[in-house]
Design a protein around this motif. Structure first.
Motif, PDB file in Angstrom:
ATOM      1  N   TYR A  33       0.828  -1.198   0.000  1.00 61.41           N
ATOM      2  CA  TYR A  33       0.000   0.000   0.000  1.00 61.41           C
ATOM      3  C   TYR A  33       0.873   1.262   0.000  1.00 61.41           C
ATOM      4  N   PHE A  34       1.860   1.305   0.892  1.00 63.33           N
ATOM      5  CA  PHE A  34       2.739   2.469   0.937  1.00 63.33           C
ATOM      6  C   PHE A  34       3.574   2.598  -0.334  1.00 63.33           C
ATOM      7  N   ALA A  35       3.992   1.480  -0.904  1.00 60.88           N
ATOM      8  CA  ALA A  35       4.743   1.525  -2.160  1.00 60.88           C
ATOM      9  C   ALA A  35       3.863   2.069  -3.285  1.00 60.88           C
ATOM     10  N   ALA A  36       2.600   1.662  -3.316  1.00 59.45           N
ATOM     11  CA  ALA A  36       1.682   2.151  -4.342  1.00 59.45           C
ATOM     12  C   ALA A  36       1.441   3.651  -4.194  1.00 59.45           C
ATOM     13  N   ARG A  41       2.416   9.096  -6.272  1.00 62.80           N
ATOM     14  CA  ARG A  41       2.832  10.502  -6.076  1.00 62.80           C
ATOM     15  C   ARG A  41       3.987  10.877  -6.993  1.00 62.80           C
ATOM     16  N   ILE A  42       4.927   9.967  -7.191  1.00 57.59           N
ATOM     17  CA  ILE A  42       6.029  10.222  -8.126  1.00 57.59           C
ATOM     18  C   ILE A  42       5.469  10.380  -9.542  1.00 57.59           C
ATOM     19  N   TRP A  43       4.525   9.511  -9.918  1.00 55.22           N
ATOM     20  CA  TRP A  43       3.913   9.581 -11.245  1.00 55.22           C
ATOM     21  C   TRP A  43       3.198  10.924 -11.432  1.00 55.22           C
ATOM     22  N   ALA A  44       2.466  11.365 -10.423  1.00 50.26           N
ATOM     23  CA  ALA A  44       1.768  12.651 -10.512  1.00 50.26           C
ATOM     24  C   ALA A  44       2.765  13.792 -10.643  1.00 50.26           C
ATOM     25  N   LEU A  45       3.867  13.735  -9.913  1.00 48.52           N
ATOM     26  CA  LEU A  45       4.891  14.770 -10.001  1.00 48.52           C
ATOM     27  C   LEU A  45       5.518  14.801 -11.398  1.00 48.52           C
TER      28      LEU A  45
END
Length: 57
Positions: A33-36, A41-45
């Motif tokens: 869950y935390f990895a997802a 968030r990285i993808w959104a950035l």
């Protein structure tokens, strides 16, 4: 076939195995869950940066 262990010992061992399995699944699902969340968030950035770069062109 007769079992080598009395009924109470077999139940105790299966309950212990079940508890260990549930604990393992909960621990690993929390890590996933935390990895997802991190990947999202990285993808959104990265997408935000690409959108800004495209707008500048």
């Amino acid at each position: 076939m007769a079992s080598l262990y009395p009924t109470r010992q077999r139940r105790g061992r299966s309950r212990g195995a079940l508890a260990n399995g549930i604990t393992w699944m909960m621990t690993n699902s929390l890590v996933l869950y935390f990895a997802a969340i991190f990947v999202q968030r990285i993808w959104a950035l990265l997408n935000l940066d690409v959108e800004q770069w495209i707008r500048r062109l």
